[in-house]
Design an enzyme around this catalytic site. Structure first.
Site, short mmCIF file in Angstrom:
data_model
loop_
_atom_site.label_atom_id
_atom_site.label_comp_id
_atom_site.label_asym_id
_atom_site.label_seq_id
_atom_site.Cartn_x
_atom_site.Cartn_y
_atom_site.Cartn_z
N PHE A 22 -17.02 -119.55 -32.36
CA PHE A 22 -17.26 -121.00 -32.46
C PHE A 22 -16.99 -121.48 -33.89
O PHE A 22 -16.07 -122.28 -34.14
CB PHE A 22 -18.71 -121.27 -32.01
CG PHE A 22 -19.29 -122.57 -32.45
CD1 PHE A 22 -18.60 -123.77 -32.29
CD2 PHE A 22 -20.56 -122.61 -33.03
CE1 PHE A 22 -19.16 -124.98 -32.70
CE2 PHE A 22 -21.12 -123.80 -33.44
CZ PHE A 22 -20.41 -124.99 -33.28
N LEU A 84 -17.89 -113.90 -40.76
CA LEU A 84 -18.66 -114.59 -39.72
C LEU A 84 -18.82 -113.71 -38.48
O LEU A 84 -19.28 -114.18 -37.45
CB LEU A 84 -17.96 -115.90 -39.32
CG LEU A 84 -18.17 -117.10 -40.24
CD1 LEU A 84 -17.37 -116.96 -41.52
CD2 LEU A 84 -17.78 -118.39 -39.55
N ARG A 117 -11.74 -103.54 -52.93
CA ARG A 117 -10.38 -102.99 -53.13
C ARG A 117 -9.36 -104.10 -53.41
O ARG A 117 -8.40 -103.92 -54.13
CB ARG A 117 -9.93 -102.20 -51.90
CG ARG A 117 -10.62 -100.84 -51.74
CD ARG A 117 -9.85 -99.94 -50.77
NE ARG A 117 -9.77 -100.47 -49.42
CZ ARG A 117 -10.73 -100.36 -48.50
NH1 ARG A 117 -11.86 -99.75 -48.80
NH2 ARG A 117 -10.58 -100.86 -47.29
N ALA A 125 -21.73 -115.05 -43.96
CA ALA A 125 -22.48 -115.97 -43.10
C ALA A 125 -23.83 -115.34 -42.77
O ALA A 125 -23.93 -114.48 -41.91
CB ALA A 125 -21.69 -116.26 -41.83
N TYR A 156 -31.07 -108.93 -35.17
CA TYR A 156 -30.31 -109.99 -35.85
C TYR A 156 -30.96 -110.35 -37.17
O TYR A 156 -30.30 -110.33 -38.22
CB TYR A 156 -30.25 -111.20 -34.92
CG TYR A 156 -29.42 -112.36 -35.40
CD1 TYR A 156 -28.02 -112.28 -35.45
CD2 TYR A 156 -30.01 -113.56 -35.79
CE1 TYR A 156 -27.26 -113.36 -35.87
CE2 TYR A 156 -29.25 -114.64 -36.20
CZ TYR A 156 -27.87 -114.54 -36.24
OH TYR A 156 -27.11 -115.62 -36.66
N TYR A 170 -23.78 -105.29 -54.07
CA TYR A 170 -22.36 -105.28 -54.48
C TYR A 170 -22.13 -106.26 -55.63
O TYR A 170 -21.33 -106.00 -56.53
CB TYR A 170 -21.45 -105.63 -53.28
CG TYR A 170 -21.05 -104.41 -52.48
CD1 TYR A 170 -21.94 -103.79 -51.62
CD2 TYR A 170 -19.77 -103.85 -52.61
CE1 TYR A 170 -21.59 -102.67 -50.89
CE2 TYR A 170 -19.41 -102.72 -51.88
CZ TYR A 170 -20.32 -102.15 -51.02
OH TYR A 170 -19.97 -101.03 -50.32
#
Ligand code: NAD
Ligand code: UDP
Length: 343
Positions: A22, A84, A117, A125, A156, A170
């Site tokens: 979506f 996403l 890289r 997201a 989730y 990171y």
């Protein structure tokens, strides 16, 4: 200004993971329209090729069927990455919870390694679900949340929280220049009619004359953002030059109860559907509304489409679900009220 001095925007190579979904398909549209070369990476778990029909013949667009839990294809070079890729509706993410958690964690790690890289800038997201059933209202980015780590939504909520933790590791390690968007409930054309979320359920129920399924009392709230506003926010987040060391809420702060939304949709569709009260799903957040001051300050972004403005084109979209789209029929779902685990 002479022709020599005109500076054209740099054409970038952009990877959109989850680009057949979506939000992702709208993002691909906007990126291609802005002159970028777009690689859409998607395993079609919940996304549809029909969402990309308008781009398929465009030379600046490439679809790559790929699961982000696996290493990215060799030889691909990009400047920017949007992640996403993850089922977003409670019905879909609870259908295969281990898959959902692994997509969030292993999939995000694969993409972060790929970004490192490529020296590519990265937008993750994330979601308002990281706040769980919040005890603070509205939700600021500084709030740590109130999440059940072992309930049916945890795959989730905790998956997205772990993905955020990975992202900021990171960043702190200097491996990737990244930004995290905490997206609040977003709606609009290309939502799946069978995804079980409130907007799709209510509109499909209203259009077919079935009762609107109110879970619980209907007094719980959500704040709904129209898709074009959200996509603009994601692109603004990618474009900002400052290093962002914290997440940014993206959503529309106008808050509605479930009952108020039901009445709006009934009025808009002219439907005489009744209301049917059903049990509340486990751990269903009671109130949700973003504080978007950070997005306003950093991105100069705020949504411009109110719910009464965004619902009509969404109703038109759902009304056309049975029509030919992209040369193919989108079948109407048999059951207009699929639903997640209940208490
Ligand atoms: P969606 O389900 O329509 O899109 C997700 C896309 O990711 C689909 O095309 C799906 O096929 C793909 N995908 C899933 N697992 C994958 C994997 N392992 N490898 C490759 N592709 C995979 O959902 P959406 O509403 O477009 O949401 C997009 C993103 O935004 C998600 O990460 C979601 O968590 C986040 N988000 C959305 C909302 C919302 O209201 N729509 C709210 C908060 C956060
Ligand atoms: N909801 C509802 N009826 C439906 C679908 C959802 O009352 O048919 C409620 C649900 O219990 C929740 C809210 O609407 O309180 C938003 O649910 P959705 O699944 O759209 O998204 P969530 O914000 O919970 O991820």
């Amino acid at each position: 200004m002479s022709a020599k001095e005109i500076i054209l925007p740099k054409r970038k190579a952009v990877l959109v993971a989850g680009g057949a979904g979506f939000l992702g398909s709208h993002l691909c549209d906007r990126l291609v329209a802005s002159g970028h070369v777009v690689y859409c990476v998607d395993n079609l778990q919940t996304g549809l090729r029909q969402n990309l029909h308008q781009l398929e013949q465009n030379r600046c667009f490439t679809f790559i069927q790929h699961d982000i839990r696996d290493p990215l294809p060799k030889g691909l070079k990009v400047d920017e990455i949007y992640n996403l890729a993850c089922p977003a509706s409670p019905l879909h993410y609870q259908a295969d919870p281990i898959y959902t958690l692994m997509t969030c964690v292993v999939g995000t790690r694969q993409l972060l390694e790929f970004a490192a890289r490529n020296s590519a800038r990265f937008v993750q997201a994330s979601t308002s679900e990281v706040y769980g059933d919040p005890l603070e209202h509205p939700q600021n980015e500084t709030y740590w949340g109130h999440v059940n780590p072992v309930g049916p939504r945890a795959c989730y909520d905790e998956g997205k929280r772990a993905a955020e933790a990975l992202c900021f590791d990171y960043l702190r390690l200097g491996k990737v220049d990244l930004r995290v968007a905490r997206i609040f409930n977003t709606y609009g054309p290309r939502m799946r009619a069978d995804d079980g979320r409130i907007i799709s359920n209510f509109i499909m129920q209203a259009l077919s004359g079935r009762p609107l399924t109110i879970y619980g009392s209907g007094k719980q709230t959500r704040s709904f953002c129209y898709v074009s506003d959200l996509i603009q926010g994601l692109m603004a987040l990618m474009a900002v030059t400052a290093t962002l060391t914290a997440p940014v809420n993206l959503g529309n702060p106008q808050e509605f109860t479930v009952l108020k939304l039901a009445k709006l949709i009934l009025a808009l569709t002219g439907s005489s559907s009744e209301l049917s009260y059903e049990p509340l799903p486990i751990d269903d957040p009671q109130r949700r509304k973003p504080n978007i001051e950070r997005a306003r300050d950093l991105l100069r972004w705020s949504p411009t489409t109110s719910l009464p403005q965004g619902l009509p084109p969404t109703v038109v979209w759902f009304g056309e679900c049975g029509q030919a789209i992209g040369g193919k029929k989108r079948p109407l779902p048999v059951d207009y009220a699929p639903r997640p685990v209940i208490a």
